[in-house]
Design an enzyme around this catalytic site. Structure first.
Site, mmCIF file in Angstrom:
data_model
loop_
_atom_site.group_PDB
_atom_site.id
_atom_site.type_symbol
_atom_site.label_atom_id
_atom_site.label_comp_id
_atom_site.label_asym_id
_atom_site.label_seq_id
_atom_site.Cartn_x
_atom_site.Cartn_y
_atom_site.Cartn_z
ATOM 1 N N LYS A 80 4.997 -5.028 6.747
ATOM 2 C CA LYS A 80 4.537 -3.700 6.316
ATOM 3 C C LYS A 80 4.625 -2.716 7.482
ATOM 4 C CE LYS A 80 0.512 -1.662 3.898
ATOM 5 N NZ LYS A 80 -0.874 -1.917 3.456
ATOM 6 N N SER A 155 -1.694 -0.668 -1.517
ATOM 7 C CA SER A 155 -0.733 0.088 -0.737
ATOM 8 C C SER A 155 0.456 -0.711 -0.221
ATOM 9 C CB SER A 155 -1.437 0.734 0.461
ATOM 10 O OG SER A 155 -1.840 -0.252 1.392
ATOM 11 N N SER A 179 -5.178 -3.866 -1.044
ATOM 12 C CA SER A 179 -3.781 -3.478 -0.812
ATOM 13 C C SER A 179 -2.792 -4.625 -0.681
ATOM 14 C CB SER A 179 -3.677 -2.582 0.422
ATOM 15 O OG SER A 179 -4.119 -1.284 0.120
#
Lengths: 490, 94
Positions: A80, A155, A179
């Site tokens: 990420k 997210s 997330s």
């Protein structure tokens, strides 16, 4: 080629160690697949070919000369874009960090590279990890690999979509209010939010420091355990990391489920939960029973306060953490400013997106003079009560069960104008995070539109071992886990 | 509920130069979110110790030893405006 990209991390590691495949061949196969698929799903912010081929070359040299290889040797991974990988951009999918190049390495990624993993790409996210759909990225909207009109969740939507579409067998995300877990559920992959403090956050760009935690995505429970095994542990560079030995996660024991008591959370099975989601979780409860667990209903009336507590505490912490983005030391700086104050205010106005500004505003408000007690202190008190309710429940059951998300993936654009509706997508994932507890998201079926349904299992603090063992038992019985969207096989 | 004046005050505290449209939008959206948050008032929290983080509070101490973590060049490379090895900003004060 198609064959190779369907392999698990465990299988790829084996193929590399037995010299059936070189690290270079593995890397090439994944990049070629990424070139096919990523233009459709937009999961990745940056493909890191130089780094990957450099790592692959080193692995191939080591195996040729008989040197010692790490336990993740030859395993490709996506990270990420909120974690620092030295020398690579770390954008947080924000304009304000668009040009930021990480001058240091996060502990979690350093451990992966030491173990022999190969970094394929940095993945898209909601800006600064604030969102549940990955639509809040300043760069692109990631699509759900099962249906390109739907969100992947967020997210960590990029990391979830990447694993679902076979761009990598495993990836790293971060979970503050859900997330990792929620996008795993919406994309039909496995995701784990470890206990607060289990994984060092050194090099993770901060959002809400009393909640943030790094967690892995995968398509098999073993792969999840494998990554967790090698990113966990105490780190002197993170004062919130827990100094307790890491158990052996990869030695999975599916029999551990026998005789365990699992509590189905009543309040997360009622109004507002999509019918198909509810029945799929009920069916899963039956599977768990067949596997030897006892499933009981548990009432947790305080759980409904999770979302309002979260949106006070997380935004308050974010408003403080994001004060550092002022256009002075790094990142974006607005042009045409005359004094230092307008440098700050214009840089932040132009550099942050709508959701980030909204949360900074809310967080600043709840901390401001005259409102601190009514909002921030109140939320911290209710947080303790929610946590206490979890501790009480775990006196009667070993694990808790719920849907991961009230609905399957929703349409892109359908909630972006209504922040509150978006926040409610995290109704099930937020409460365990407030208490710092580990939880896993497991695929457990599909709705009538062919979209994945996920369930959540929550354990007491440091109960990752039991979570993984029960998840593995479930995996062995499940028809719906490890399914792959058509788009990835084309 | 939150008023437009409060939004302007908070924006000033948060160092955000919001546009007029944003002020209108945030007044509306934050009011709606705060109304939702107000349900916390139905919870009796008398005597409950506020929870700051999920793990037991401990002070983490370390030896005070100087270590080199970053080299200056790689840090300054990220500066939007660097001169003579310093961060350059507009004039502060008279």
């Amino acid at each position: 080629m198609t064959q190779l990209i369907t392999k698990s991390a465990k299988e790829l590691n084996k193929l590399f160690l037995s010299k059936e495949l070189s690290a270079k061949e593995i890397t090439e196969a994944f990049f070629s697949h990424i070139e096919q698929v990523d233009p459709k799903i937009d999961a990745l912010n940056l493909v890191t070919k130089d780094l990957a081929y450099g790592q692959a070359e080193e692995l191939d040299r080591k195996i040729a000369s008989g040197e010692k290889l790490g336990p993740l040797a030859g395993v490709p991974i996506v990270v990420k874009d909120i974690l620092c990988v030295q020398g690579l951009p770390a954008t947080c999918s924000s304009r304000i960090l668009e040009n930021f190049v990480a001058p240091y390495e996060s502990t979690a990624t350093a451990k992966l590279w030491d173990a022999g993993a190969i970094c394929l790409a940095k993945s898209n996210l909601d800006e600064f990890a604030m969102g549940s759909s990955t639509e809040n990225s300043a760069f692109k909207t990631t699509k759900n690999p099962w249906n390109l009109n739907m969100v992947p969740g967020g997210s960590s939507g990029g990391s979830a979509a990447a694993v679902a579409s076979l761009e990598a067998p495993v990836s790293l995300g971060t979970d503050t209010g859900g997330s990792v877990k929620q996008p795993a559920g919406l994309c039909g992959v496995i995701g784990l939010k470890p206990t607060y403090g289990r994984v060092s956050r050194y090099g993770l760009i901060a959002f809400a420091s009393s909640l943030d935690q790094i967690g892995p995505f995968s398509r098999t429970v073993y792969d999840l355990a494998l990554v967790l095994q090698h990113i966990s542990g105490y780190d002197p560079k993170d004062s919130t990391s827990i100094n307790i030995d890491v158990p052996n996660y990869i030695n999975l024991k599916p029999d551990a489920i026998k005789g365990k008591k699992i509590g189905l959370i009543k309040e997360l099975m009622g109004d507002g939960i999509q019918k198909e989601v509810k029945s799929s979780v009920e069916d899963s409860a039956k599977v768990l029973k067949d596997l030897g667990a006892e499933v009981v209903e548990v009432s947790m009336p305080k759980i409904k306060y999770g979302v309002p507590v979260y949106y006070i505490i997380a935004t308050a912490e974010a408003s403080s953490n994001l004060a550092r983005y002022d256009g002075v030391k790094y990142g974006f700086r607005a042009g045409g400013v005359e004094d230092i104050l307008s440098l700050y205010t214009k840089t932040r106005e132009e550099g942050f997106g709508q959701e980030v500004k909204r949360r900074i505003m809310l967080g600043t408000f709840v901390l401001s003079s005259g409102y601190y007690d009514a909002y921030y202190k109140k939320a911290q008190q209710v947080r303790r009560l929610v946590t206490q309710e979890f501790l009480n429940s775990f006196e009667h059951v070993d694990l808790l069960l719920s849907p991961i998300s009230p609905t399957t993936a929703f349409a892109i654009g359908s909630k972006i104008e209504d922040p509150l509706a978006m926040y409610l997508a995290d109704i099930a994932t937020i409460p365990p995070n407030l208490a710092g507890l580990p939880a896993i998201s497991l695929p457990c079926g599909f709705d009538s539109k062919g979209l994945p349904i996920g369930l959540q299992l929550i354990a007491p603090a440091l109960g990752e071992e039991l979570l993984l063992n029960v998840a593995h038992a479930f995996e062995l019985k499940s028809k719906d886990m490890n399914k792959v969207p058509e788009l990835a096989m084309a | 509920m939150i008023t437009k004046e409060q939004v302007e005050h908070v924006a000033k505290l948060a160092r955000l130069a919001l546009t007029d449209e944003e002020k209108e939008l945030y007044t509306k959206q934050l009011s709606k979110i705060l109304d939702y948050i107000d349900q916390l008032n139905e919870v009796n929290t008398e005597g409950v110790e506020p929870m700051t983080q999920p793990i037991p509070k401990v002070n983490v101490m370390r030896e005070d030893i100087v270590r080199k973590i970053f080299d200056k060049d790689s840090v300054l490379k990220n500066a939007p405006h660097e001169e003579y090895g310093f961060f350059r900003v507009p004039k502060i004060g008279e």
